[in-house]
Write a protein that holds these residues in place. Sequence first.
Motif, mmCIF file in Angstrom:
data_model
loop_
_atom_site.group_PDB
_atom_site.id
_atom_site.type_symbol
_atom_site.label_atom_id
_atom_site.label_comp_id
_atom_site.label_asym_id
_atom_site.label_seq_id
_atom_site.Cartn_x
_atom_site.Cartn_y
_atom_site.Cartn_z
ATOM 1 N N TYR A 198 0.920 -0.891 -0.320
ATOM 2 C CA TYR A 198 -0.014 0.019 0.047
ATOM 3 C C TYR A 198 0.978 1.240 0.121
ATOM 4 C CZ TYR A 198 -3.023 3.584 1.482
ATOM 5 O OH TYR A 198 -3.748 4.244 2.185
ATOM 6 N N SER A 199 0.664 2.020 -1.020
ATOM 7 C CA SER A 199 1.599 3.277 -1.187
ATOM 8 C C SER A 199 0.892 4.552 -0.919
ATOM 9 C CB SER A 199 2.464 3.735 -2.685
ATOM 10 O OG SER A 199 2.729 4.608 -2.760
ATOM 11 N N PRO A 200 0.185 5.185 0.323
ATOM 12 C CA PRO A 200 -0.466 6.548 0.673
ATOM 13 C C PRO A 200 -0.143 7.431 -0.221
ATOM 14 C CG PRO A 200 0.546 5.850 2.464
ATOM 15 C CD PRO A 200 1.182 4.616 1.644
ATOM 16 N N GLY A 201 0.566 7.121 -0.843
ATOM 17 C CA GLY A 201 1.182 8.923 -0.587
ATOM 18 C C GLY A 201 0.464 9.559 -2.319
ATOM 19 N N ASN A 202 0.743 7.920 -3.546
ATOM 20 C CA ASN A 202 -0.519 7.474 -4.533
ATOM 21 C C ASN A 202 -2.411 8.440 -4.214
ATOM 22 O OD1 ASN A 202 1.188 7.741 -5.618
ATOM 23 N ND2 ASN A 202 1.123 5.290 -5.875
ATOM 24 N N LYS A 203 -2.143 8.608 -3.179
ATOM 25 C CA LYS A 203 -3.824 8.879 -2.652
ATOM 26 C C LYS A 203 -4.263 10.110 -3.460
ATOM 27 C CE LYS A 203 -7.246 8.302 0.301
ATOM 28 N NZ LYS A 203 -7.557 8.199 2.135
ATOM 29 N N GLY A 204 -5.470 10.061 -3.924
ATOM 30 C CA GLY A 204 -5.751 10.941 -4.548
ATOM 31 C C GLY A 204 -4.895 11.822 -6.233
ATOM 32 N N THR B 57 -3.161 3.180 -5.329
ATOM 33 C CA THR B 57 -2.294 3.176 -3.976
ATOM 34 C C THR B 57 -2.231 2.390 -3.561
ATOM 35 O OG1 THR B 57 -4.702 2.527 -2.920
ATOM 36 C CG2 THR B 57 -3.536 5.145 -2.908
ATOM 37 N N LEU B 58 -2.187 0.901 -4.851
ATOM 38 C CA LEU B 58 -1.781 -0.945 -4.093
ATOM 39 C C LEU B 58 -0.962 -0.741 -5.028
ATOM 40 C CD1 LEU B 58 -5.024 -2.221 -2.796
ATOM 41 C CD2 LEU B 58 -2.725 -1.746 -2.127
ATOM 42 N N LYS C 83 10.503 10.944 6.471
ATOM 43 C CA LYS C 83 9.497 12.533 7.446
ATOM 44 C C LYS C 83 8.935 11.986 7.946
ATOM 45 C CE LYS C 83 11.912 15.502 4.325
ATOM 46 N NZ LYS C 83 11.784 16.419 3.711
ATOM 47 N N GLY C 84 7.971 10.963 8.592
ATOM 48 C CA GLY C 84 6.669 10.365 9.320
ATOM 49 C C GLY C 84 5.951 10.028 9.114
ATOM 50 N N LYS C 85 6.214 9.678 7.653
ATOM 51 C CA LYS C 85 4.589 9.222 6.679
ATOM 52 C C LYS C 85 5.434 7.978 6.297
ATOM 53 C CE LYS C 85 3.084 14.108 5.882
ATOM 54 N NZ LYS C 85 2.632 15.050 4.906
ATOM 55 N N THR C 86 3.958 7.416 6.586
ATOM 56 C CA THR C 86 4.271 6.089 5.817
ATOM 57 C C THR C 86 4.349 6.179 4.133
ATOM 58 O OG1 THR C 86 2.108 5.051 7.383
ATOM 59 C CG2 THR C 86 2.936 4.193 5.230
ATOM 60 N N PHE C 87 5.667 5.692 3.644
ATOM 61 C CA PHE C 87 5.810 5.636 2.724
ATOM 62 C C PHE C 87 5.536 3.944 1.592
ATOM 63 C CE2 PHE C 87 8.779 4.764 -1.164
ATOM 64 C CZ PHE C 87 8.411 5.349 -1.860
ATOM 65 N N THR C 88 5.177 3.222 2.411
ATOM 66 C CA THR C 88 5.363 1.707 2.367
ATOM 67 C C THR C 88 4.566 1.054 2.875
ATOM 68 O OG1 THR C 88 5.636 0.497 0.223
ATOM 69 C CG2 THR C 88 7.816 0.978 1.453
#
Length: 274
Positions: A135-141, A146-147, A263-268
Motif C-alpha cells: 500500500y502506497s498512501p502517497g499516491n492517494k488523490g 495506492t496498491l 519524514k514521519g509518514k508511511t511511504f509503503t
Amino acid sequence: MKNKSIISLSLTATLAFGTISSIILPSHTAAISNISNVTKNTQTSTYKTASLKSFKLVQSNHSVKIYRKASTKSGVMDSVKNNQGVVVLKKLNNGWSKISLQFSTGYIPSKYLQSAKANAKTPYAMNTNKTYSYYSPGNKGSGFSTLYKAKFKTVFSSDKTLTNFWYLNAEPDPYGRMEYETSKGLFTGYKDVGIAELAIKYPVKLNKTWKGLDGQTLKIVATNKKLKIKAGTFKNVIVVKDSKGKTYSYYAPKVGLIKQTFKGKTFTELSSIK
C-alpha cells in the motif's frame, strides 16, 4: 541504455526500500508466532530466497571500475566499493566477469569478486515463492493506484540481462529491485543501477551501524518490535533508520520489508502476501 522497461521511482531511489540482517533460524511453529491475521498462511509453504549463485561481493581496498568491454582501455560505466555486490552473468577465461548493469552489461576484473556465503540464521529476506501486495498512501488523490504488487522473476522476458529480481508494478513507474541475503547481511539494490548495498548488517544487534546507500549511516534502533499494519500483526520486527532519521524501514523475520516511513509518514506498507 537499452530497453528501459523497468524504471525506478525517483523518490524510492533516495529511500532505503531495501536500504532497504541473528539468532538460530526459527522453527515452523516459532515462525508462525511472529505473524497473525492475513499473512499467517504464508508460513505454511516453502520459504525461499534468491539464489546466491551469481551474486558476488566486491573485495578491494579501493573503488573498482566497471568497463563497457573486458579491457581497461574501454569506457568506464560505473564503479563499485568494497562489500558492495554485483550479479555475474558470465565469468570469462581472460580474468574478467560480465555483469548485469544499468539494463545492460558491464565488465569487471574477476579478481575483485568473491562468492557470498548464505545466511544460516534468522532471515529477513522476502519469500520468492510469494507475491507481496503493498500500500502506497502517497499516491492517494493523484490518479495513480495506492496498491501495487511485487513478484520475483528469474529473468525479464524483454531484457535477458535482468535476472533474479523483484518486479514491482508501482505507479507511476514500475521498477526492479534485487535482494540477496548473505551471512554478512541483507543486500539490496535497484536493477536500473545494478549494484547492491547492505540494507541490514548481520548479526542483528541493537544500535549496530554501517554505511548504506550513498554513504549514509544506517542504524538498527529496535530488534523485537511488535507492529500492526494492514497485513496483520508482526512480532520480533527489526527497525533500521538512516543517519538523518528521515527514513525508517521495518523488517519481519521470514517475511522481509513490511513497512517504510519517510519524514514521519508511511511511504509503503505491506497489505497482504499470497
